[in-house]
Every structure is written in C-alpha cells, then in structure tokens.
Design an enzyme around this catalytic site. Structure first.
Site, short mmCIF file in Angstrom:
data_model
loop_
_atom_site.label_atom_id
_atom_site.label_comp_id
_atom_site.label_asym_id
_atom_site.label_seq_id
_atom_site.Cartn_x
_atom_site.Cartn_y
_atom_site.Cartn_z
N CYS A 114 0.85 -1.20 0.00
CA CYS A 114 0.00 0.00 0.00
C CYS A 114 0.88 1.25 0.00
CB CYS A 114 -0.93 -0.03 1.22
SG CYS A 114 -2.07 1.35 1.27
N CYS A 115 1.92 1.26 0.87
CA CYS A 115 2.83 2.43 0.92
C CYS A 115 3.52 2.63 -0.43
CB CYS A 115 3.89 2.25 2.00
SG CYS A 115 3.29 2.55 3.68
N CYS A 197 -0.84 8.68 7.25
CA CYS A 197 -2.21 8.36 6.84
C CYS A 197 -3.07 8.07 8.07
CB CYS A 197 -2.20 7.13 5.93
SG CYS A 197 -1.36 7.41 4.37
N CYS A 200 -3.32 4.56 9.72
CA CYS A 200 -2.01 4.02 10.14
C CYS A 200 -1.31 4.91 11.17
CB CYS A 200 -1.11 3.84 8.93
SG CYS A 200 -1.80 2.73 7.70
N CYS A 225 8.03 3.98 5.66
CA CYS A 225 7.06 3.64 4.62
C CYS A 225 7.75 3.35 3.29
CB CYS A 225 6.03 4.74 4.46
SG CYS A 225 6.77 6.33 4.17
FE1 SF4 Z 1 -1.29 2.78 2.98
FE2 SF4 Z 1 -1.04 3.14 5.62
FE3 SF4 Z 1 1.10 3.34 3.99
FE4 SF4 Z 1 -0.84 5.19 4.01
S1 SF4 Z 1 0.60 4.68 5.68
S2 SF4 Z 1 0.12 4.36 2.24
S3 SF4 Z 1 -2.69 3.93 4.28
S4 SF4 Z 1 -0.12 1.52 4.44
#
Ligand code: SF4
Length: 229
Positions: A114-115, A197, A200, A225
């Site tokens: 996701c990151c 985010c 998170c 991240c």
């Molecule tokens: Fe995805 Fe969480 Fe990374 Fe944001 S911090 S990009 S929501 S995993």
C-alpha cells in the site's frame, strides 16, 4: 557534487543552507512536505525567503481531514502553492478491488504494498528531473534516522538528499513553530507527533517512542514507509 555542496553549507544554519543550495541549483531542488511540524518549519524558510525550491506533498488518499485543511491554510497563509501529487489511479483501484481498503493491517508485506502504491511511486515521479531532495527528517525520530548524514546520496532515487533539521530536537521544532507563529496540524496538540495516513497513525502516550504511533500493530523498530529506506 555532494562534497562541493557540503563545503558550501558547512557551519551554516538550516535557513542559510537552504538559501545557498537553492542559489546553487535553481529549479533543481524540491522539498517533499508531509505537512508535519518539521516540514512546516522548512516550508516557512522556503516561502518567507522566496527560495527557488518547489514544494510538493503526496496525497495518499488516506490523509486526515486536518492535514488537508492545513495544506489549504498553509497555501493561503504564504500566498504560495504546494503541488499535490496523487497515486496512480489504476494501481490504487486494483489494490482496493483485489485486497480491500485495509489490506495494510494484514501483514508487513501488505502494508508495504500500500505504501509503495500510495506514497513511494508518486514520490519517485515528483523527484524526477531534480538534483536535490529536501526532507524534514530528524535524527531522533527513529533508529534508522540516527545514522543519516544531513547531506547524502539516495541510490534508490538517484538524487542527493538534504535534511536541514537533522540535528534539531522535537523541542527545538516546537519552540520555533511557536516563536514564528507557523501554521501547524492541530493533531499535534492531541498527542500525534508523527502524522501520516489516518488508518495508520495514532496518538502516542507520554514516554512512548516518537514513531510508536505509526503502524503500531507491527513489531518493528525501523518503521519506514519506504520513502526514506
Ligand atoms: Fe497505505 Fe497506511 Fe502506507 Fe498510508 S501509511 S500508504 S494507508 S499503508
């Protein structure tokens, strides 16, 4: 080039160093702001002094409303623009369709995926064509960051990174923000020290590690991240 710049900014304050770097490489220096407290100090240096440094932020699509509001407030306050970079819509849609909206809670790999989609890929795009990437990293933020140099080569992104506030403490940052009346995220007053985010990030308790509020469900002392690996 890195040695020449190192000598140019030796013994200079962060504000002076930014000024010199912008003069040396006009149009080739960018600052990535997450709108955190440190980044708001750097934005203040850049905008107040009209430095030739482009400021951008990555809107991962999962930011706190307070962060989006701060983006607007900051642009209005300085009468300047901050470029907003978004993740690739096709890969983001695919991720959510195939794995759901919260796949980052399932595993470290899921979180990194996701990151990568929401932050790392947009960052790479925003850095392209530039020679210096300014960041708000401070050494005391994490174990990983304690070994960083204020000026260093980023092999992943093929760019020189400059961390003007590397040696500042959190108290230094807070005091500076207060003294200059710099706009900041109200979540900082609710125990959020490092703000990313929304799903998170959580507030930390007194005595907890600075990064404890980021990906708190992971058992990992080098939480990043992927932007600054
Ligand atoms: Fe995805 Fe969480 Fe990374 Fe944001 S911090 S990009 S929501 S995993």
């Amino acid at each position: 080039m890195i040695e020449t710049i190192r000598n140019t900014i030796k013994d200079k304050s962060p504000e002076e160093a930014l000024d010199l770097i912008a003069e040396t490489l006009p149009g080739q220096v960018v600052f990535s702001s997450s709108l955190g407290l440190e980044d708001q100090v750097i934005t203040y240096f850049i905008f107040k002094n009209n430095l030739a440094i482009d400021v951008f932020t990555i809107d991962s699509g999962r930011l706190f409303p307070e962060t989006i509001q701060l983006l607007e407030t900051t642009c209005t306050h300085y009468k300047k623009s901050i470029k907003v970079v978004h993740p690739n819509s096709i890969t983001t849609e695919k991720l959510v369709l195939e794995k759901g909206a919260f796949s980052f809670y399932d595993s470290v790999d899921g979180r990194k995926e996701c990151c990568n989609i929401r932050k790392v890929e947009p960052l790479k795009r925003a850095l392209q064509g530039n020679k210096i990437w300014v960041t708000g990293i401070r050494a005391e933020q994490s174990l990983n960051r304690q070994t960083m140099q204020s000026l260093e080569w980023d092999e992943n992104n093929q760019i020189i990174k400059f961390h003007p506030l590397l040696q500042w403490t959190f108290e230094d940052v807070k005091n500076y923000v207060r003294s200059q009346n710099i706009p900041y995220n109200p979540l900082h007053d609710k125990g959020f020290v490092s703000i990313g985010c929304s799903p998170c990030t959580r507030a930390i308790k007194e005595g907890e590690d600075f990064r404890a509020g980021r990906w708190w469900w992971e058992n990992n002392d080098k939480k990043e991240c992927g932007l600054h690996s």
